[in-house]
Design a protein around this motif. Structure first.
Motif, PDB file in Angstrom:
ATOM      1  N   GLY A   1       0.862  -1.297   0.002  1.00 45.59           N
ATOM      2  CA  GLY A   1      -0.011   0.156   0.021  1.00 45.59           C
ATOM      3  C   GLY A   1       0.663   1.349   0.060  1.00 45.59           C
ATOM      4  O   GLY A   1       0.271   2.568   0.327  1.00 45.59           O
ATOM      5  N   LEU A   2       2.188   1.094  -0.194  1.00 46.83           N
ATOM      6  CA  LEU A   2       2.643   2.510  -0.094  1.00 46.83           C
ATOM      7  C   LEU A   2       2.825   3.187  -1.505  1.00 46.83           C
ATOM      8  O   LEU A   2       3.078   4.379  -1.674  1.00 46.83           O
ATOM      9  N   TRP A   3       2.920   2.330  -2.790  1.00 48.23           N
ATOM     10  CA  TRP A   3       2.538   2.795  -3.971  1.00 48.23           C
ATOM     11  C   TRP A   3       1.021   3.390  -4.179  1.00 48.23           C
ATOM     12  O   TRP A   3       0.170   2.316  -4.119  1.00 48.23           O
TER      13      TRP A   3
ATOM     14  N   GLN B   1      -7.384   1.791  -9.319  1.00 50.96           N
ATOM     15  CA  GLN B   1      -5.854   1.676  -9.188  1.00 50.96           C
ATOM     16  C   GLN B   1      -5.827   0.019  -9.483  1.00 50.96           C
ATOM     17  O   GLN B   1      -4.685  -0.199  -9.974  1.00 50.96           O
ATOM     18  N   ASN B   2      -6.554  -0.676  -8.842  1.00 56.07           N
ATOM     19  CA  ASN B   2      -6.107  -2.036  -8.624  1.00 56.07           C
ATOM     20  C   ASN B   2      -5.944  -2.654 -10.167  1.00 56.07           C
ATOM     21  O   ASN B   2      -5.178  -3.563 -10.127  1.00 56.07           O
TER      22      ASN B   2
ATOM     23  N   LEU C   1      -2.521  -1.903 -11.102  1.00 54.77           N
ATOM     24  CA  LEU C   1      -1.306  -2.339 -10.158  1.00 54.77           C
ATOM     25  C   LEU C   1      -1.249  -3.730 -10.413  1.00 54.77           C
ATOM     26  O   LEU C   1       0.050  -4.453 -10.304  1.00 54.77           O
ATOM     27  N   LYS C   2      -2.199  -4.566 -11.025  1.00 58.02           N
ATOM     28  CA  LYS C   2      -1.832  -5.970 -11.417  1.00 58.02           C
ATOM     29  C   LYS C   2      -0.713  -6.101 -12.388  1.00 58.02           C
ATOM     30  O   LYS C   2       0.043  -7.136 -12.354  1.00 58.02           O
ATOM     31  N   ASP C   3      -0.422  -5.166 -13.472  1.00 60.41           N
ATOM     32  CA  ASP C   3       0.585  -5.211 -14.204  1.00 60.41           C
ATOM     33  C   ASP C   3       2.014  -4.532 -13.667  1.00 60.41           C
ATOM     34  O   ASP C   3       2.976  -5.226 -13.825  1.00 60.41           O
TER      35      ASP C   3
ATOM     36  N   SER D   1      -6.801  -4.361   0.489  1.00 60.61           N
ATOM     37  CA  SER D   1      -7.568  -4.253  -0.783  1.00 60.61           C
ATOM     38  C   SER D   1      -6.720  -4.977  -1.799  1.00 60.61           C
ATOM     39  O   SER D   1      -7.347  -5.577  -2.820  1.00 60.61           O
ATOM     40  N   ARG D   2      -5.219  -4.940  -1.684  1.00 64.08           N
ATOM     41  CA  ARG D   2      -4.544  -5.568  -2.784  1.00 64.08           C
ATOM     42  C   ARG D   2      -3.971  -6.983  -2.383  1.00 64.08           C
ATOM     43  O   ARG D   2      -3.168  -7.729  -3.114  1.00 64.08           O
TER      44      ARG D   2
END
Length: 322
Positions: free
Chosen positions: A203-205, A215-216, A219-221, A282-283
């Protein structure tokens, strides 16, 4: 302070600037002994590592020879990318030094902005706020703001600022490549790059003001990418201007000094009214690479960072054409 000194191979191009990673002490004029077998032809040697530069000259007499060892004094300097700057440029204390823009200059800039395309700037599509630390000193951690331009699905380029304010200072540049591209790089090059998996999963990025659900998908890529980030303006040490050599930066990691200081995260989260812990939860469904490249995040495996030293070198005097 005393230091242990381990034998090393001579640099292939000693007259050029290069990056090194040999741990050295900060002591000055420290006596050491080096086996004769480790000496090599050039009369002056330079080697860098752990944020320091070792420089010594072989100016010895026969009396210095004892039981197969040379005894000599040497000096150690902080590497250029870590050396504290000299006196700051004179001025009124503003950063950077300079007068406030005149109304006439603002009008000219606005006019030029209307008439010019500024195509590269307009391709910046995302703002990412995260953290980074200096490769030669992981205790120095900074908040960074990256403005991403995607040139294709495997390559992004990002000017990096110290904030997202209108007067933000450009402090460096980061290049981001996919896992596929990264794996084509030579091993020595890969050592200069860092992974993004932990940075994203923790969760820092974050993309400020963008809903986490949006965003999710991106972020998977990005979680499988690698970055190389050079800092050109060390504002955290008080530099009023970009001074010295660029410094290589590393990404946060869940080990040792790779862990970001809680107060930095708290300050960032309060500014954007977010929770890094909530983002981390959430990630949880984002898959990280099954196997990380062994040369990325090189400091984790070796405890050695990288620093840049600049040396004078003869100029190429040949004309580029007849």
């Amino acid at each position: 302070m005393t230091t242990g000194f381990q034998q090393f191979e001579p640099p292939q191009h000693p007259k050029h600037a290069y990056v090194g990673h040999y741990p050295l002490s900060t002591s000055h004029h420290a006596p050491i002994c080096i086996p004769l077998s480790s000496l090599f032809t050039p009369t002056t040697h330079h080697h860098s590592g752990g944020g320091f530069i070792l420089s010594f000259s072989l100016s010895l007499s026969s009396k210095d020879l004892t039981d197969g060892f040379w005894f000599l004094n040497f000096d150690i300097w902080m590497a250029s990318s870590d050396r504290s700057p000299g006196p700051m440029p004179p001025g009124d204390g503003s950063v950077p030094p300079g007068k406030a823009m005149t109304m006439g200059q603002q009008v000219l800039d606005k006019g030029a902005q209307l008439m010019q395309s500024l195509k590269p700037v307009k391709q910046m599509s995302q703002h990412v706020c995260t953290f980074a630390m200096y490769s030669h000193d992981m205790t120095r951690q900074i908040e960074t703001h990256h403005f991403l331009t995607r040139l294709n699905q495997d390559f992004l380029q990002c000017p990096v600022y110290d904030s997202d304010d209108s007067n933000a200072r450009l402090i460096g540049v980061e290049y981001i490549v996919s896992e596929k591209v990264f794996n084509t790089l030579p091993a020595e090059e890969q050592k200069l790059w860092h992974s993004h998996a932990y940075e994203i999963k923790s969760g820092l990025w974050v993309n400020p003001r963008v809903p986490e659900m949006v965003q999710n998908s991106e972020l998977k890529d990005v979680v499988k990418t690698y970055g190389k980030f050079w800092c050109t303006w060390q504002v955290d040490r008080g530099d009023k201007l970009p001074l010295g050599a660029p410094a290589l930066m590393m990404s946060p990691q869940d080990v040792n000094t790779g862990i970001v200081k809680p107060e930095l995260v708290k300050k960032r989260d309060e500014k954007y009214k977010i929770s890094s812990d909530n983002m981390k939860n959430s990630r949880a469904n984002i898959e990280t690479p099954k196997e990380m490249n062994p040369y990325a995040d090189y400091w984790i495996k070796t405890g050695k960072g990288f620093a840049v030293d600049i040396e004078k070198t003869p100029m190429e005097l040949r004309a580029p054409f007849p």
